[in-house]
Design a protein around this motif. Structure first.
Motif, mmCIF file in Angstrom:
data_model
loop_
_atom_site.group_PDB
_atom_site.id
_atom_site.type_symbol
_atom_site.label_atom_id
_atom_site.label_comp_id
_atom_site.label_asym_id
_atom_site.label_seq_id
_atom_site.Cartn_x
_atom_site.Cartn_y
_atom_site.Cartn_z
ATOM 1 N N ALA A 283 0.964 -1.293 -0.104
ATOM 2 C CA ALA A 283 -0.073 -0.068 -0.087
ATOM 3 C C ALA A 283 0.844 1.264 0.118
ATOM 4 C CB ALA A 283 -0.850 0.007 1.071
ATOM 5 N N SER A 284 0.500 2.133 -0.936
ATOM 6 C CA SER A 284 0.957 3.571 -0.861
ATOM 7 C C SER A 284 0.670 4.053 0.454
ATOM 8 C CB SER A 284 0.634 4.552 -1.948
ATOM 9 O OG SER A 284 -0.803 4.808 -1.951
ATOM 10 N N ARG A 285 1.363 5.214 1.073
ATOM 11 C CA ARG A 285 1.305 5.788 2.214
ATOM 12 C C ARG A 285 -0.196 6.200 2.592
ATOM 13 N NH1 ARG A 285 7.134 8.903 3.532
ATOM 14 N NH2 ARG A 285 8.306 7.010 3.728
ATOM 15 N N ASN A 286 -0.711 7.137 1.560
ATOM 16 C CA ASN A 286 -2.006 7.638 1.935
ATOM 17 C C ASN A 286 -3.091 6.422 1.822
ATOM 18 O OD1 ASN A 286 -1.378 7.968 -0.801
ATOM 19 N ND2 ASN A 286 -2.885 9.670 -0.996
ATOM 20 N N TYR A 287 -2.871 5.538 0.747
ATOM 21 C CA TYR A 287 -3.989 4.711 0.713
ATOM 22 C C TYR A 287 -3.970 3.638 2.018
ATOM 23 C CZ TYR A 287 -6.411 0.480 -0.885
ATOM 24 O OH TYR A 287 -7.214 -0.648 -0.894
ATOM 25 N N GLY A 288 -2.602 3.347 2.518
ATOM 26 C CA GLY A 288 -2.614 2.642 3.777
ATOM 27 C C GLY A 288 -3.483 3.317 4.804
ATOM 28 N N CYS A 289 -3.186 4.644 4.938
ATOM 29 C CA CYS A 289 -3.768 5.471 5.949
ATOM 30 C C CYS A 289 -5.269 5.327 5.799
ATOM 31 C CB CYS A 289 -3.286 6.817 6.131
ATOM 32 S SG CYS A 289 -1.684 6.904 6.542
ATOM 33 N N TRP A 290 -5.807 5.588 4.454
ATOM 34 C CA TRP A 290 -7.134 5.501 4.338
ATOM 35 C C TRP A 290 -7.710 4.112 4.715
ATOM 36 C CZ3 TRP A 290 -9.916 2.396 0.805
ATOM 37 C CH2 TRP A 290 -11.168 2.903 0.527
ATOM 38 N N GLN A 291 -7.077 3.318 4.247
ATOM 39 C CA GLN A 291 -7.489 1.662 4.290
ATOM 40 C C GLN A 291 -7.709 1.423 6.070
ATOM 41 O OE1 GLN A 291 -4.873 -1.492 3.058
ATOM 42 N NE2 GLN A 291 -6.273 -2.290 1.927
ATOM 43 N N ARG A 292 -6.686 1.704 6.752
ATOM 44 C CA ARG A 292 -6.803 1.603 7.939
ATOM 45 C C ARG A 292 -7.650 2.233 8.823
ATOM 46 N NH1 ARG A 292 -1.363 1.032 6.906
ATOM 47 N NH2 ARG A 292 -0.746 2.927 7.762
ATOM 48 N N TRP B 47 -3.552 12.523 8.776
ATOM 49 C CA TRP B 47 -4.834 12.975 8.846
ATOM 50 C C TRP B 47 -4.967 14.258 9.269
ATOM 51 C CZ3 TRP B 47 -9.055 10.894 6.653
ATOM 52 C CH2 TRP B 47 -8.911 9.536 6.433
ATOM 53 N N GLN B 48 -4.207 14.765 10.288
ATOM 54 C CA GLN B 48 -4.150 16.144 11.000
ATOM 55 C C GLN B 48 -3.886 17.157 10.114
ATOM 56 O OE1 GLN B 48 -5.668 16.081 14.056
ATOM 57 N NE2 GLN B 48 -5.666 13.809 13.390
ATOM 58 N N ALA B 49 -2.771 16.788 9.061
ATOM 59 C CA ALA B 49 -2.371 17.940 8.399
ATOM 60 C C ALA B 49 -3.328 18.156 6.976
ATOM 61 C CB ALA B 49 -0.841 17.575 7.485
ATOM 62 N N ASP B 50 -3.822 17.282 6.529
ATOM 63 C CA ASP B 50 -5.109 17.435 5.437
ATOM 64 C C ASP B 50 -5.475 16.067 5.096
ATOM 65 O OD1 ASP B 50 -6.459 18.068 3.272
ATOM 66 O OD2 ASP B 50 -4.841 19.021 2.142
ATOM 67 N N PRO B 51 -6.832 15.906 5.465
ATOM 68 C CA PRO B 51 -7.489 14.779 5.547
ATOM 69 C C PRO B 51 -7.793 14.299 4.123
ATOM 70 C CG PRO B 51 -8.769 15.945 7.307
ATOM 71 C CD PRO B 51 -7.581 16.987 6.532
ATOM 72 N N ASN B 52 -7.849 15.551 3.124
ATOM 73 C CA ASN B 52 -8.103 15.138 1.587
ATOM 74 C C ASN B 52 -6.830 14.266 1.086
ATOM 75 O OD1 ASN B 52 -10.590 16.049 1.353
ATOM 76 N ND2 ASN B 52 -9.942 18.150 1.274
ATOM 77 N N ALA B 53 -5.880 14.266 1.731
ATOM 78 C CA ALA B 53 -4.626 13.548 1.103
ATOM 79 C C ALA B 53 -5.076 12.092 1.074
ATOM 80 C CB ALA B 53 -3.632 13.480 2.008
ATOM 81 N N SER C 58 5.346 13.143 -1.879
ATOM 82 C CA SER C 58 4.324 14.098 -2.235
ATOM 83 C C SER C 58 4.195 14.563 -3.674
ATOM 84 C CB SER C 58 4.635 15.348 -1.377
ATOM 85 O OG SER C 58 5.580 16.045 -1.882
ATOM 86 N N GLY C 59 5.062 13.901 -4.577
ATOM 87 C CA GLY C 59 4.958 14.225 -5.896
ATOM 88 C C GLY C 59 5.482 15.490 -6.109
ATOM 89 N N GLY C 60 6.523 16.205 -5.322
ATOM 90 C CA GLY C 60 6.979 17.538 -5.706
ATOM 91 C C GLY C 60 6.010 18.378 -5.130
ATOM 92 N N ARG C 61 5.430 18.117 -4.042
ATOM 93 C CA ARG C 61 4.224 18.962 -3.178
ATOM 94 C C ARG C 61 2.982 19.256 -4.169
ATOM 95 N NH1 ARG C 61 8.415 22.609 0.296
ATOM 96 N NH2 ARG C 61 9.284 20.996 1.569
ATOM 97 N N TYR D 134 -0.506 16.913 -0.197
ATOM 98 C CA TYR D 134 0.013 15.435 0.045
ATOM 99 C C TYR D 134 1.306 15.747 0.770
ATOM 100 C CZ TYR D 134 -3.217 13.630 -3.199
ATOM 101 O OH TYR D 134 -4.293 13.448 -3.863
ATOM 102 N N ASN D 135 1.780 16.977 1.265
ATOM 103 C CA ASN D 135 3.069 17.130 1.756
ATOM 104 C C ASN D 135 3.448 16.335 3.062
ATOM 105 O OD1 ASN D 135 3.271 19.244 -0.065
ATOM 106 N ND2 ASN D 135 3.346 20.849 1.410
ATOM 107 N N SER D 136 2.477 15.989 3.684
ATOM 108 C CA SER D 136 2.635 15.128 4.884
ATOM 109 C C SER D 136 3.048 13.725 4.587
ATOM 110 C CB SER D 136 0.918 14.927 5.746
ATOM 111 O OG SER D 136 0.418 14.063 4.975
#
Length: 231
Positions: free
Chosen positions: A53-62, A83-89, A116-119, A125-127
């Motif tokens: 899992a990619s970082r943000n997919y793993g966070c969403w999945q869990r 999640w605190q920095a930007d839930p939309n990530a 973050s793909g270069g912010r 996705y900076n987090s």
């Protein structure tokens, strides 16, 4: 405060407090509705690596169904800070891409900003660049990257990198010089699921698998960090 137990909390209390309880309940219900709509709406676009899992997919999945749980701070601190920095990530786990890189990825994505793909996307996705002990997926030397493409973009190619032995991504931000290319694919016809078989040797312990997906429908490139543990 959790969406699933707010009804229980709102039942008690003296009569004069019922109006305030109702307002509080209504506010939470609206929040949960917005979160549900946002999550459902973004899930129909683009894609990501789902295994490992990619970082943000793993966070969403869990945590996507329990994202307000304060226990996340202790159980999964890297996801907590994300999640605190930007839930939309996490709601937009499938939107981590840049347009117009023209294949010059180090120019588009500077050192220290690989995850973050270069912010990209205004810094949403900076987090994901935050250095720390992200949850890992156990893999072996021969493994398969599984990517989900709900929009069926297809791929001109995939590039799969592994961070070099001796580089600890839990203690230092990733640079291009830290990454070793282990796989370059040919084109993939449009589909929703792609499997990329990778064969490596000499890796052990914590690493990052870095997948670059060059979509076929336009010059659109996805940059996806997956934290792994070679066993």
């Amino acid at each position: 405060m959790y969406c699933h137990d707010r009804n229980k909390r709102a039942r008690g209390g003296a009569r004069p407090r019922r109006l305030s309880h109702f307002v509080s309940l209504l506010s939470v219900a609206l929040f949960c509705l917005v979160a549900s709509v946002t999550s459902a709406g973004t899930a129909s676009a683009h894609g990501s690596v789902i295994d490992p899992a990619s970082r943000n997919y793993g966070c969403w999945q869990r945590w996507g169904s329990d994202f307000q749980n304060p226990a996340m701070a202790q159980l999964d601190p890297m996801c907590w800070q994300a999640w605190q920095a930007d839930p939309n990530a996490m709601w937009n786990w499938n939107g981590l891409y840049r347009n117009g890189s023209a294949g010059n990825f180090p120019a588009a994505v500077p050192d220290g900003q690989l995850c973050s793909g270069g912010r990209t996307e205004g810094g949403r996705y900076n987090s994901l660049d935050t250095v720390g002990a992200w949850k890992t997926t156990d893999i072996r030397g021969n493994f398969t990257v599984k990517l989900y493409d709900q929009a069926t973009h297809g791929a001109d190619y995939f590039l799969v990198y592994v961070s070099r032995q001796g580089v600890d991504p839990s203690k230092q931000a990733l640079k291009w010089s830290d990454m070793q290319l282990v796989k370059r694919t040919d084109r993939y016809a449009p589909s929703q699921n792609y499997n990329i078989d990778v064969s490596t040797s000499g890796y052990s312990g914590r690493h990052v698998v870095y997948t670059i997906w060059q979509a076929s429908h336009m010059d659109q490139t996805y940059f996806l960090c997956s934290d792994v543990n070679f066993v």
